[in-house]
Motif scaffolding. Structure first.
Motif, mmCIF file in Angstrom:
data_model
loop_
_atom_site.group_PDB
_atom_site.id
_atom_site.type_symbol
_atom_site.label_atom_id
_atom_site.label_comp_id
_atom_site.label_asym_id
_atom_site.label_seq_id
_atom_site.Cartn_x
_atom_site.Cartn_y
_atom_site.Cartn_z
ATOM 1 N N UNK A 184 0.855 -1.178 0.000
ATOM 2 C CA UNK A 184 0.000 0.000 0.000
ATOM 3 C C UNK A 184 0.895 1.233 0.000
ATOM 4 N N UNK A 185 0.453 2.290 -0.676
ATOM 5 C CA UNK A 185 1.281 3.492 -0.734
ATOM 6 C C UNK A 185 0.478 4.704 -1.145
ATOM 7 N N UNK A 186 1.128 5.870 -1.044
ATOM 8 C CA UNK A 186 0.460 7.111 -1.419
ATOM 9 C C UNK A 186 1.479 8.185 -1.765
ATOM 10 N N UNK A 187 0.978 9.273 -2.305
ATOM 11 C CA UNK A 187 1.775 10.400 -2.791
ATOM 12 C C UNK A 187 1.295 11.674 -2.099
ATOM 13 N N UNK A 193 8.498 13.926 -0.682
ATOM 14 C CA UNK A 193 9.158 15.149 -1.134
ATOM 15 C C UNK A 193 10.634 14.851 -1.396
ATOM 16 N N UNK A 194 11.138 15.359 -2.506
ATOM 17 C CA UNK A 194 12.497 15.061 -2.936
ATOM 18 C C UNK A 194 13.530 15.792 -2.097
ATOM 19 N N UNK A 195 14.572 15.060 -1.676
ATOM 20 C CA UNK A 195 15.710 15.635 -0.974
ATOM 21 C C UNK A 195 16.987 15.116 -1.625
ATOM 22 N N UNK A 196 17.966 15.982 -1.776
ATOM 23 C CA UNK A 196 19.248 15.550 -2.317
ATOM 24 C C UNK A 196 20.281 15.487 -1.200
ATOM 25 N N UNK A 197 19.900 14.862 -0.096
ATOM 26 C CA UNK A 197 20.787 14.614 1.037
ATOM 27 C C UNK A 197 20.479 13.219 1.568
ATOM 28 N N UNK A 206 10.495 7.902 -3.943
ATOM 29 C CA UNK A 206 10.664 9.191 -4.614
ATOM 30 C C UNK A 206 12.104 9.525 -4.946
ATOM 31 N N UNK A 207 13.050 8.873 -4.295
ATOM 32 C CA UNK A 207 14.392 9.434 -4.192
ATOM 33 C C UNK A 207 15.182 9.338 -5.492
ATOM 34 N N UNK A 208 15.570 10.482 -6.043
ATOM 35 C CA UNK A 208 16.606 10.516 -7.066
ATOM 36 C C UNK A 208 17.983 10.397 -6.422
ATOM 37 N N UNK A 209 18.045 10.650 -5.145
ATOM 38 C CA UNK A 209 19.291 10.607 -4.378
ATOM 39 C C UNK A 209 19.061 9.632 -3.226
ATOM 40 N N UNK A 215 16.958 5.698 -4.226
ATOM 41 C CA UNK A 215 17.663 6.261 -5.370
ATOM 42 C C UNK A 215 16.980 5.869 -6.670
ATOM 43 N N UNK A 216 17.528 6.339 -7.777
ATOM 44 C CA UNK A 216 16.994 5.994 -9.092
ATOM 45 C C UNK A 216 17.187 4.508 -9.380
#
Length: 292
Positions: A127-130, A176-180, A206-209, A226-227
């Motif tokens: 289960x998940x959400x945005x 929400x995206x964080x780059x840390x 969500x994480x690109x990082x 991460x991606x």
């Protein structure tokens, strides 16, 4: 999309998955969060594009077939970038293949439905959400999209209900995206709330990082993996080439172990397993940031 799609067009649709395919095929249940809908009107990908309006050509689904996908998460921000018709078309492709999906659907009610899987006596509930949006990414009463988190109450109640019925809830957030590496305070608060409600695993899609992980109240939280397949070659910050693939083990109705598989993105498209020195450096950074 973008450079990754271009590489698929020129080097083969399965090119991005060739070095990590065995990781996913070895899994009894392979989960992938797909943020981009398939669209029959999607043009050829442009290597130099910097657009954040994404679509996938229908033939690109061969990559998910190649990896042995079993369950698709639809919590992403971009699935309605080219209109909701593409979302509905993508659902049809998943259904044709017998794949389960969750955190998104043909309408709000379906988007909120957990995907229930029983395997070797283990009862799993995905289960998940945005919480991020944008609003056009969210499902509505009669429109397809991602499940909005809203005030989180509906999902926490559902997690508690599922646990009481003997399921092991696995919760994912398109956060929400964080780059840390460490989570924000509100990220930690909301991920932990799912554990308190009865989840055994909470994971950030969500994480690109990539981000840290923790053990909390008997559960496992990984704030961001991460991606997987994307074209961020250490852009916009160094570190976006680093990736996790988490392998979770269940036995006798319990989550007993998580193995952290680590990869490094090559050629704007293709993750490959890290070598020992790359893995040591990556995990050292992660565990230091986690306070371990």
């Amino acid at each position: 999309a973008r450079a990754t799609g271009y590489k698929m067009d020129t080097l083969g649709t399965t090119y991005p998955g060739q070095d990590i395919r065995s990781w996913l095929l070895e899994a009894d249940i392979a989960h992938i969060s797909n943020e981009v809908s398939f669209n029959e009107d999607c043009p050829l990908a442009n290597f130099y594009s910097t657009s954040t309006m994404f679509c996938s050509r229908p033939e690109y689904i061969e990559l998910l077939d190649y990896l042995g996908t079993d369950i698709v998460e639809l919590s992403g921000n971009h699935n309605n970038d080219w209109g909701r018709k593409a979302f509905t078309y993508s659902l049809d492709l998943y259904k044709e293949r017998g794949w389960a999906y969750f955190a998104g659907g043909a309408n709000l009610a379906e988007a909120r439905q957990p995907a229930l899987i029983e395997h070797n006596g283990n009862r799993l509930a995905f289960i998940g959400c945005n919480p991020v949006g944008p609003p056009n990414a969210w499902a509505a009463e009669d429109q397809p999209g991602a499940a909005p988190c809203e005030d989180y109450a509906w999902m926490l109640e559902e997690i508690s209900r599922l646990r009481s019925e003997g399921y092991l809830p696995i919760v994912t957030y398109q956060y929400f995206e964080l780059y840390i590496y460490p989570p924000s305070d509100h990220q930690q608060r909301n991920f932990r709330a799912a554990i308190d409600a009865g989840a055994v695993i909470v994971s950030g899609s969500q994480a690109h990082f990539p981000q840290t992980m923790e053990f909390y109240n008997g559960g496992f939280i990984h704030y961001g993996l991460g991606n997987l397949f994307f074209d961020q070659m250490d852009i916009p910050v160094p570190g976006t080439r680093r990736e996790f693939v988490d392998r979770h083990y269940f036995y006798d109705g319990r989550h007993i172990q998580t193995e952290l598989l680590t990869a490094l993105l090559e050629d704007y498209a293709r993750p490959r397993p890290m070598d020992s020195s790359e893995r040591e450096a990556f995990l050292s950074d992660i565990f230091t940031a986690a306070g371990w």
